[in-house]
Structure formats: C-alpha cells, structure tokens
Enzyme design. Structure first.
Site, short mmCIF file in Angstrom:
data_model
loop_
_atom_site.label_atom_id
_atom_site.label_comp_id
_atom_site.label_asym_id
_atom_site.label_seq_id
_atom_site.Cartn_x
_atom_site.Cartn_y
_atom_site.Cartn_z
CG HIS A 10 -6.20 -2.45 6.79
ND1 HIS A 10 -6.97 -3.05 5.82
CD2 HIS A 10 -6.16 -3.33 7.83
CE1 HIS A 10 -7.38 -4.23 6.25
NE2 HIS A 10 -6.91 -4.43 7.46
CG ASN A 26 -10.77 -9.68 8.72
OD1 ASN A 26 -11.65 -9.55 9.57
ND2 ASN A 26 -10.12 -8.64 8.23
#
Length: 575
Positions: A460, A424
């Site tokens: 998230h 990521n």
C-alpha cells in the site's frame, strides 16, 4: 575522497532517480480544463475527479465493445482483434489519467514479459528464476516509485496504477513459473492431486444438487450455450485452478492484460488465464446445472444470437447505482466526519461517548469511498462480459464473477472473517494464492498470515499508518479467533438449544453484539489507514483513550488467564 563509482551512485540517487520516478507535468496534448472546472464547482479534488472520470469512461468503452464484438457477426471476429481493442483503449485511458507517467506501467509490464522471455530462452527448466526476478523487479519498482512520488497525503497519481499492476505482474510471473513442464514423477503426483481435488468437488456438487430444487436430470435444447452439468463450480473466476501458463503469452496480450481498460486503475485483480478465456469466448462455454429446468435451458440458449447470456445490463446498472450511492454517502458523511477533525481541539472537548461515536462513524466513512469506487468500477467489467460466473442451480446467469465487495455481507458482518471474504475480495484471493500459500514453508498459519499482512502494508505504501492498520488487523483477527473458541461456541450452542421466541431474541441479541464488535474493530483500524502518518494516527487513537487497543489486549489477556486457571481437559485415550 569518494571513489568515482560512489560518486556516480550518489548522482543516480540525487538526480536520475528523482527525474525518472518523480511525477511529470501533464502532456500538452491533454486538456484538464474541464476537470478543473467541474472540480471547482463540485468541491471534489481534481485528481479524485480525474480518477472517477477515468473509471466512468469504461462504461461507453464497454458499450462499444458490446456493439462491435457481442453481436450477430461477432463469431467471425478473432481474439486478436478483441485483444487489440482492449490494448488500445486501455493505453488511451491510462494516458489520460497518467499523462507522460504512463511510462512506468509500460516499463513494468514490458519488463516482466522480457524477464520471462529471456529466462525461458536461457534456462527453460528454471522458471522459478523468472518468477523471483519479476517479483523483485515489480515490487522494487513500486517501492522506488513511492519513495520519489509519494507525499504525506493520499496520492492519486501514477502510483495508483503501479500499485494494481504490481500484483498483476507478480501473479503473471508466478503463473508462468507454475506452468513449468513437470517431470514424469511430478506429473504423476500432480494428476493424483488433481483427481483428488476433482473427487472432493464432485462430492460437494452432489450435496449441492441434493439441496437444490429438483428439475430434469438432463435437458438438451439446441442451440444450448453449454452442456448440462451436475452443479456450478464455486471456485472464484478471478483465480481458478487452471491459471498456470504453460507457454508465455505474446507481448500484445500481456500489455492488454496489464492495461485492461476496466481494471487497470482500481482493480479488480484477476489472472491472465481468465483474460485469455474471455477474449477467446471460452468463458461463456459454461455447463448448465442439471437442477435447471427445461425452460431455463431454452431461455439461456436463446439469450442472444451468439450465445452470450442475458442479465449483464441489469447487473451493471445495479453496480453503477450502488456505487453512486456509496460515493454520495461518503461525500456527505465526509463533510460531517472527516478524519482530520479527530485531531482538532473541538473534538477533544466533546464527551468520551461522543468521541467514540464520532470515531466509529469516521472509520465507516473512510471505507465508504472504497465501496463506491470498486462497485462503480465493476460495472464496465460486467458490461464487457468478463465477469460471467456461470449459472446458478436454477439456470439463471450470474455476473458477479469479479465483484470486489459484497455490500450486504459487508454491512451486516458479525466477524472479521466475514469482512475479509466480502471486502476487497479479489485482492484477498490474490494474497491467499500468491503469498499465503507460498509461505507454507514457514510451517505456521499465523506466521503466514502475518507475512501476508506485512506484504500488503508495504504494498500500500511506506506510510506508517498502513503498518499501524494491518498490525491492528492481525491482532484483531487473533483476538477474534480466541474469543470465538472461548465464548462464541458455547454461546452459539446455548442459542441453538433455545426454542421459539427465546431462540429468536437470543440469536438477534448475540448478532447485534458481534456486529458491533466487528465493525468497531474494523473502523478503529480504518482511521490510521486514512491518516497515513503515525503521529496523526496516535493522536486520533489517543483522543478516545486508546479504547480499541485496550479492549483488544484485555480480551487477549483474559483468554490467556482463563487458559491458565481453567485448562482444557485432555480426552483420555481409549484402547
């Protein structure tokens, strides 16, 4: 009795907000019959399949872009036409994935632009206000979306795009703030800082060239794609040094950037500055390293009629193939190691070593799907050309400018620091630039790192499994830092003193140990990330007797104990 104002607010919370933020039914103009049929035949859930098809649709769109805009006549096509192409295709793909819920990313993209526009008009010397308001607007909108659209499972709906776009538009607002015209004194300080940074980069470049294979110092072959330079800038192209926005981009450019068809759903993250360089073709005017030979310069110059280097098709094919491999592997392993199996009675009946082994593989399986979807999503970006990352020391074009994962480094990482720089990647770049460095006022890197992880956990979603995961990550990183100083450095020094077979054996053995510790810490934290709920996460961790937590705490207490028993000797000051 409640006041009319309180009654109205209660009505807004109970009626209007759920109606606005709740997932809306599919548009009658969209036919998801095909995806339902494929879903039933393959066993892949329909939302997951629609996500995959939206990403795969980027490949033909990128090919069409190449045919129209990267050909012999592309030089006469202006950047407004390129921008319009990405705006229209991005909106169409988003509409296919979100249906009527496309209203949400449209709202935040237009809203962010309006905030910057209004503040620039009302208070042109206070762009920090625009940045602060856009941060609160985007982050608040995302959290409200989670509140009314999220379920207890992993949701594949409009909040996926909203999650990615939240970071993109927050960065957009901060770049606008950083582009604030400076006063004479501040401008002088900025020039001095830039000169110092340039000097450091030049020293690195000289050292880099000295290690590279030597070629002609300067080679000019017409028509060269770019001038010859001493070395390639190693700064990630997603967020370089020149990303500040001196002027507010147009609304059309802002929307095309927000809805960039190859990155609006699963990333990668990148700055508006990169997008602007891309549509203006400035991205491809990259200097050729002086270490490149004459043949390489000539080959690069003759790559295509419009000077776009070769190699993107090969690299995009690699991305697609690797992504399919990881997704296929995840699909297969997911059948053997689903996270929900860790909660069943059958799992508890296995031996302890079996449970630990299965837990390790389950965590790895969780992360495989991210590797697959990011790598497949990188392919259309490569085909479009936005990932062009200059030339290596030998003059070979590189197309890895926006890769989100480095599979080789990830799979064989021997430290969590290596994981951060290979998994990521662009989101980590974003967090470092827009959160970590902005928390400098805290005066403590650990507090800044904790702030980053807390921000990412909330970003998230509101599920406690995310906080469990990122809390473990923070503690694991701290444990690794302490163990590296306490044991890693002496062991590496010992290995360096060995020669021949002894050196190879001890180095390999230590590599296996550090790899196993690194992957175990990573995969242990990945399980709560996937289970989402705290009760399920605790049940899974309890099934292996809290092994990961006990090992981490044991190592921390060991370092503290050794610090007390064997304190470091202070070096005597010499006159």
């Amino acid at each position: 009795m409640t006041s009319p104002a309180l009654a109205f607010l209660q009505e807004v919370q109970d009626t209007y907000l759920p109606a606005w933020f709740g997932p809306k039914p599919a548009s009658p103009f969209l036919d998801y019959g095909l995806t339902h049929s494929i879903s039933e035949a393959s066993g892949i859930p329909e939302p997951s399949l629609r996500l995959l098809l939206t990403i795969l649709a980027g490949y033909p769109i990128a090919i069409v872009y190449r045919l129209i805009f990267l050909n012999k006549t592309s030089s006469i096509i202006g950047q407004s036409a390129r921008n319009s192409f990405f705006l229209v295709t991005g909106l169409l793909l988003s509409y296919y994935f979100n249906s009527f819920d496309i209203i949400h990313p449209l709202t935040t993209a237009i809203g962010t632009w309006l905030i910057c526009r209004v503040v620039a008009a009302v208070s042109p010397k206070n762009r920090a206000l625009a940045s602060s308001v856009s941060f609160l607007f985007n982050f608040g909108y995302l959290l409200t979306s989670y509140k009314y659209a999220a379920t207890e499972d992993y949701d594949i709906c409009y909040t996926m795009q909203q999650c990615v776009q939240c970071l993109r538009m927050i960065g957009y607002g901060m770049d606008f703030m950083d582009g604030q015209p400076k006063s004479a004194s501040k401008k002088k300080d900025a020039i001095a800082a830039e000169a110092l940074a340039t000097l450091v980069e030049e020293k690195k470049a000289i050292a880099h060239v000295a290690k590279a294979d030597q070629g002609p110092a300067t080679v000019t072959v017409a028509p060269a794609p770019a001038a010859v330079c001493s070395a390639r800038d190693k700064t990630p192209i997603s967020f370089g040094r020149d990303i500040a926005l001196a002027e507010l981009p147009s609304l059309a450019e802002t929307l095309a950037y927000a809805f960039f068809p190859f990155a609006f759903l699963v990333g990668p993250q990148f700055s508006f500055s990169l997008y602007k360089k891309f549509i203006s073709m400035e991205l491809f005017s990259v200097a050729m390293p002086a270490s490149a030979g004459q043949d390489q310069v000539r080959e690069a110059a003759a790559a295509t009629a419009n000077g776009i280097p070769q190699g993107s098709l090969r690299y995009a094919t690699r991305c697609f193939s690797l992504g399919v491999f990881y997704l296929g592997l995840g699909q297969v392993l997911g059948g053997y190691f689903p996270t929900v199996a860790l909660l069943g009675k059958a799992f508890l009946e296995r031996s302890f070593l079996e449970r630990v082994f299965i837990f390790w593989w389950t965590g790895k399986t969780v992360l495989n799907k991210y590797l697959g979807i990011w790598t497949i999503g990188e392919g259309p970006c490569v085909l479009s050309g936005i990932t062009f990352n200059g030339y290596d020391a030998h003059g070979k074009p590189e197309w890895d400018g926006l890769r989100n994962v480095n599979p080789l480094n990830y799979e064989f990482a021997t430290s969590l620091t290596q994981i951060v720089t290979s998994f990521n990647m662009n989101t980590n770049f974003w967090a470092k630039l827009y959160v970590f460095k902005r928390l400098r006022f805290l005066g403590n890197k650990n507090l800044s790192a904790l702030g980053v992880l807390l921000f990412l956990a909330i970003w998230h979603g509101t599920h406690m499994g995310y906080f469990f995961c990122f809390g473990l990550e923070f503690m694991d990183m701290e444990t690794e830092r302490r163990m590296s100083v306490r044991f890693g450095r002496p062991i590496n020094a010992f290995i360096a003193r060995q020669t021949g077979v002894a050196h190879a054996v001890t180095k390999a053995a230590w590599g296996v140990v550090t790899w196993l510790l690194t992957t175990s810490a990573l995969y242990f934290a990945a399980v709560p990330f996937d289970l989402l709920q705290m009760d399920k996460s605790l049940a899974a961790v309890r099934s292996i007797n809290y092994l990961g937590i006990y090992v981490m705490l044991g190592l921390l207490f060991l370092d503290i104990f050794l610090s007390v028993v064997m304190p470091k000797k202070r070096k005597a000051k010499t006159e």
